[in-house]
Design a protein around this motif. Structure first.
Motif, short mmCIF file in Angstrom:
data_model
loop_
_atom_site.label_atom_id
_atom_site.label_comp_id
_atom_site.label_asym_id
_atom_site.label_seq_id
_atom_site.Cartn_x
_atom_site.Cartn_y
_atom_site.Cartn_z
N GLY A 2 28.49 50.09 22.72
CA GLY A 2 29.02 49.31 24.00
C GLY A 2 30.03 48.60 24.46
O GLY A 2 30.88 48.24 22.45
N THR A 3 30.48 48.40 25.50
CA THR A 3 30.96 47.52 25.71
C THR A 3 31.14 46.60 26.46
O THR A 3 30.12 46.64 27.82
N TYR A 4 31.83 45.70 26.78
CA TYR A 4 31.70 44.46 27.69
C TYR A 4 33.37 43.87 27.67
O TYR A 4 34.41 43.91 27.31
N ASN A 5 33.06 43.94 29.18
CA ASN A 5 34.44 43.23 30.09
C ASN A 5 33.94 42.32 30.77
O ASN A 5 34.41 42.04 31.75
N GLU A 12 30.90 43.63 33.53
CA GLU A 12 30.91 44.48 33.36
C GLU A 12 30.50 44.76 31.59
O GLU A 12 31.14 44.46 30.61
N VAL A 13 29.06 45.54 31.48
CA VAL A 13 28.38 45.75 30.06
C VAL A 13 27.91 47.21 30.17
O VAL A 13 27.27 47.81 30.67
N LYS A 14 29.10 48.16 29.01
CA LYS A 14 28.55 49.40 29.22
C LYS A 14 27.80 49.71 28.02
O LYS A 14 28.10 49.28 26.99
N GLU A 16 25.74 51.97 25.01
CA GLU A 16 25.55 53.53 25.16
C GLU A 16 23.87 53.58 24.54
O GLU A 16 23.59 53.49 23.22
#
Length: 55
Positions: A2-5, A12-14, A16
């Motif tokens: 996942g990613t964290y912006n 934003e947290v995305k 998978e």
């Protein structure tokens, strides 16, 4: 997985989810912080529901 912006508002947290579910099903133990993130995203509930459905 996942990613964290943090640069946008709100942060934003995305995640998978498929990959995370595979890791959890293979016995991965998330840290407390990761467990909280997964819980807020509904991933832990989905994992537990699938686990109970298999029994």
């Amino acid at each position: 997985m996942g990613t964290y912006n943090p640069l946008i508002e709100p942060a934003e947290v995305k995640l998978e989810e498929e990959t995370i579910m595979q890791w959890l099903n293979n016995g991965a133990q998330p840290s407390d912080t990761v467990r909280n993130i997964l819980s807020k995203a509904g991933v832990m509930k989905k994992f537990h529901d699938e686990k109970l459905a298999k029994k």
